[in-house]
Design a protein around this motif. Sequence first.
Motif, PDB file in Angstrom:
ATOM      1  N   LEU A   1      -3.921  12.702   0.917  1.00  0.00           N
ATOM      2  CA  LEU A   1      -4.012  11.336   1.422  1.00  0.00           C
ATOM      3  C   LEU A   1      -3.781  11.225   2.922  1.00  0.00           C
ATOM      4  O   LEU A   1      -4.451  10.454   3.610  1.00  0.00           O
ATOM      5  CB  LEU A   1      -3.011  10.446   0.675  1.00  0.00           C
ATOM      6  N   PHE A   2      -2.833  12.013   3.436  1.00  0.00           N
ATOM      7  CA  PHE A   2      -2.435  11.866   4.838  1.00  0.00           C
ATOM      8  C   PHE A   2      -2.709  13.093   5.694  1.00  0.00           C
ATOM      9  O   PHE A   2      -2.389  13.098   6.880  1.00  0.00           O
ATOM     10  CB  PHE A   2      -0.945  11.510   4.926  1.00  0.00           C
TER      11      PHE A   2
ATOM     12  N   CYS B   1       2.250   4.211   1.769  1.00  0.00           N
ATOM     13  CA  CYS B   1       2.361   4.448   3.209  1.00  0.00           C
ATOM     14  C   CYS B   1       2.891   5.825   3.582  1.00  0.00           C
ATOM     15  O   CYS B   1       2.714   6.251   4.726  1.00  0.00           O
ATOM     16  CB  CYS B   1       3.274   3.392   3.839  1.00  0.00           C
TER      17      CYS B   1
ATOM     18  N   ASN C   1      -5.016   2.859   1.071  1.00  0.00           N
ATOM     19  CA  ASN C   1      -4.514   4.173   0.659  1.00  0.00           C
ATOM     20  C   ASN C   1      -4.439   4.304  -0.858  1.00  0.00           C
ATOM     21  O   ASN C   1      -4.731   5.373  -1.406  1.00  0.00           O
ATOM     22  CB  ASN C   1      -3.145   4.462   1.280  1.00  0.00           C
TER      23      ASN C   1
ATOM     24  N   ASP D   1       0.844  -1.185   0.000  1.00  0.00           N
ATOM     25  CA  ASP D   1       0.000   0.000   0.000  1.00  0.00           C
ATOM     26  C   ASP D   1       0.886   1.244   0.000  1.00  0.00           C
ATOM     27  O   ASP D   1       2.090   1.169   0.295  1.00  0.00           O
ATOM     28  CB  ASP D   1      -0.923   0.002   1.226  1.00  0.00           C
TER      29      ASP D   1
END
Length: 167
Positions: free
Chosen positions: A60-61, A11, A107, A9
Amino acid sequence: MKHSTENPDICNRDDLVDLLNAFYAQVLNDPIIGFYFTDVVHFSLAEHIPKVADFWTAQLFGSLNYQGRTFETHLALHRHTAITRHHFHRWLHLFSTSIDARYAGVNADALKHRAQTIATSMATALSKQATTLGEAEGIFIPPAIQHQEYSASSRATAFSNCAILVV
């Protein structure tokens, strides 16, 4: 969605940089959207990829490192050379296949979903904006031809010699 155990994925930002390097290797040679990066906007991948990585890291994060103006940048480009829904579809296809070739997981899926949402939103917003050159949707006129005077027959010949691709 079932995920392959062969691909990890996404990360962190380093994974996004890896993805973006692979993605832009395809984009720069793409017959449909590559011209934006080679003929319309001359840019440095070494400068561009970190900015785009910051953008996707924020998406995304939740990182707060991205300081760009994504829509305004694309609007300026669109006003110069029309960016159509067809171009966004191609961009999204290349982005999604780049993700699928390297990554799988929650993700990776979230990134593809977020990219689709952004591409759809941006395509809709840009479709309501005029271009300064008034070019027809989906047609790219090479710079060498844009600024030359041609008769109707020679312009038709010039266009027939150009690869006009619409997805």
